[in-house]
Scaffold this motif. Sequence first.
Motif, PDB file in Angstrom:
ATOM      1  N   CYS A   6       0.831  -1.206   0.000  1.00  0.00           N
ATOM      2  CA  CYS A   6       0.000   0.000   0.000  1.00  0.00           C
ATOM      3  C   CYS A   6       0.869   1.260   0.000  1.00  0.00           C
ATOM      4  N   CYS A   8      -0.044   4.166   0.765  1.00  0.00           N
ATOM      5  CA  CYS A   8      -0.478   5.096   1.830  1.00  0.00           C
ATOM      6  C   CYS A   8       0.216   4.782   3.148  1.00  0.00           C
ATOM      7  N   CYS A   9       0.087   3.551   3.613  1.00  0.00           N
ATOM      8  CA  CYS A   9       0.676   3.213   4.920  1.00  0.00           C
ATOM      9  C   CYS A   9       2.037   2.531   4.757  1.00  0.00           C
ATOM     10  N   CYS A  29      -6.582  -2.037   1.206  1.00  0.00           N
ATOM     11  CA  CYS A  29      -5.369  -2.321   1.966  1.00  0.00           C
ATOM     12  C   CYS A  29      -5.768  -3.082   3.223  1.00  0.00           C
ATOM     13  N   CYS A  32      -4.678  -0.303   6.386  1.00  0.00           N
ATOM     14  CA  CYS A  32      -5.274   1.018   6.595  1.00  0.00           C
ATOM     15  C   CYS A  32      -6.620   1.092   5.865  1.00  0.00           C
TER      16      CYS A  32
HETATM   17 ZN   LIG Z   1      -2.483   0.915   3.655  1.00  0.00          ZN
END
Ligand SMILES: [Zn+2]
Length: 83
Positions: A6, A8-9, A29, A32
């Motif tokens: 992911c 994002c995280c 994900c 997250c």
């Molecule tokens: Zn994530």
Amino acid sequence: MDIKICPCCEQGNLYYYQHPKILTKFIFCDECEALWFNQSSISSIPDNNFENFLFQQGITNITEMWADIWLNENWCNNPVYDN
Ligand SMILES: [Zn+2]
């Protein structure tokens, strides 16, 4: 092939998922709340987040929805692979 991490995280893995209560197939994900609608749009800016998306689909019990996903043994059968 590695499962896509992911953006994002930077911890979770990404999986395709289609829930019987939701018509739209999505990518989520497992760490997250990030959610995308297709692989080409995966970036550090998610298309949506899990909770918001469910509300838009008329599903208000987020906890039950997560439980549904984790209890479905097939949830991890469709990972998104790194290109
Ligand atoms: Zn994530």
